[in-house]
Design an enzyme around this catalytic site. Structure first.
Site, PDB file in Angstrom:
ATOM      1  N   HIS A  36     -20.407  98.660  -0.689  1.00 17.19           N
ATOM      2  CA  HIS A  36     -20.894  97.549  -1.513  1.00 17.19           C
ATOM      3  C   HIS A  36     -21.537  96.484  -0.637  1.00 17.19           C
ATOM      4  CE1 HIS A  36     -19.431  98.869  -5.342  1.00 17.19           C
ATOM      5  NE2 HIS A  36     -18.150  98.752  -5.054  1.00 17.19           N
TER       6      HIS A  36
ATOM      7  N   HIS B  27     -15.473 102.424   0.763  1.00 18.42           N
ATOM      8  CA  HIS B  27     -16.049 102.088  -0.541  1.00 18.42           C
ATOM      9  C   HIS B  27     -16.473 100.622  -0.571  1.00 18.42           C
ATOM     10  CE1 HIS B  27     -16.198 102.453  -5.049  1.00 18.42           C
ATOM     11  NE2 HIS B  27     -16.002 101.142  -4.943  1.00 18.42           N
ATOM     12  N   GLU B  28     -15.589  99.738  -0.108  1.00 24.48           N
ATOM     13  CA  GLU B  28     -15.904  98.314  -0.125  1.00 24.48           C
ATOM     14  C   GLU B  28     -17.029  97.980   0.855  1.00 24.48           C
ATOM     15  OE1 GLU B  28     -14.809  96.580  -2.431  1.00 24.48           O
ATOM     16  OE2 GLU B  28     -13.148  97.838  -3.101  1.00 24.48           O
TER      17      GLU B  28
ATOM     18  N   HIS C 107     -21.962 101.200  -7.594  1.00 25.76           N
ATOM     19  CA  HIS C 107     -21.132 102.361  -7.929  1.00 25.76           C
ATOM     20  C   HIS C 107     -22.013 103.533  -8.357  1.00 25.76           C
ATOM     21  CE1 HIS C 107     -17.589  99.512  -8.868  1.00 25.76           C
ATOM     22  NE2 HIS C 107     -17.344 100.154  -7.745  1.00 25.76           N
TER      23      HIS C 107
END
Length: 274
Positions: free
Chosen positions: A140, A136-137, A146
């Site tokens: 980014h 997830h990180e 998101h």
């Protein structure tokens, strides 16, 4: 916290995450969470990691600082999933100017897109040491918002504002279409960039529901979804890695791959080009 740095067009996303264990009301009210939002798209303004190319791969240099063996293993697993499905490659930093630092901290955070003023930093607390959260990180960092920030989320999910921890409603804001690009893909509940139903709950009740108030089906926090993979490949213009000849298992020898252009062109996968 989220803030915009206009000079470098990056956004810092900082939130506490729980361990990815089965949800209970008590845990929902005790931690902040960031694992999946309800609409994701690539950022139109963030800088891409398209400055270093090696063959058909875009390389992102990285360093791991002050993290134990378990964290390092999970980081490698997350990177490997990206390697297996896209043309992005994380490589140990030597002297490269732009790179990503994985560091220990009190939160799980990252920045949106490649920074040019300083290294990108992905901060991992002890609650972030899962492959899914690290993926997830990383998403980014390579340029993705998101999923729940997507402008068309109102057709798929409902945000229950009265259940959100005071001061955390900004995590559910919707971005305008001029800030995101979805590469022709639909809303993806299964995206690694989608929040869980109970994200930032102050009372153990869901903060995100289906648009009809029901349960969200298909949520997961472990791996890239098919749409995640498709969007990365479109953002970075990755070519599909495949052989175009049925004879590649015989003809794609090390010698012929190096010496013969026709073999390299027909056997891109077997020659290790992609």
């Amino acid at each position: 916290m989220e803030y915009c740095n206009k000079r470098n067009m990056t956004i810092r996303i900082t939130v506490m995450l729980t361990l990815l264990l089965p949800h209970t009301p008590s845990s929902a009210s005790s931690y902040f969470h960031i694992t999946k939002p309800a609409l994701r798209g690539g950022s139109k303004s963030s800088r891409r990691w398209m400055n270093v190319r090696n063959g058909e791969h875009w390389e992102i240099p990285y360093v791991v600082e002050d993290l134990g063996p378990d964290s390092s293993t999970r980081i490698r697993e997350a990177m490997q999933e990206i390697h297996d499905n896209t043309c992005m490659r994380f490589v140990p930093r030597i002297l490269q100017q732009y790179y990503v630092r994985f560091v220990r901290g009190s939160e799980c955070s990252s920045q949106l897109g490649m920074r040019t003023d300083e290294p990108n930093t992905i901060t991992l607390s002890t609650h972030c040491e899962t492959k899914g959260i690290i993926l997830h990180e990383i998403m980014h960092t390579i340029g993705f918002h998101h999923e729940h920030s997507r402008p068309d989320r109102v057709r798929y999910v409902r945000i229950v504002e009265e259940n959100i921890i005071q001061g955390q409603a900004y995590n559910f804001k919707v971005l305008p279409w001029n800030e995101v690009i979805n590469y022709g893909t639909g809303y993806d509940i299964a995206s690694i960039m989608h929040y869980p139903e109970w994200a930032f709950s102050r009372n153990g009740q869901n903060t995100i529901t289906a648009v009809n108030g029901g349960e969200l089906l298909g949520l997961q926090q472990d791996s890239l979804s098919k749409t995640d993979i498709l969007q990365i490949n479109k953002m970075y213009r990755c070519r599909k890695c495949e052989d175009k000849s049925n004879n590649c298992n015989k003809s794609a020898t090390t010698h012929r791959c190096k010496r013969q252009f026709k073999v390299r062109k027909a056997c891109r996968k077997s020659c290790g080009i992609c």
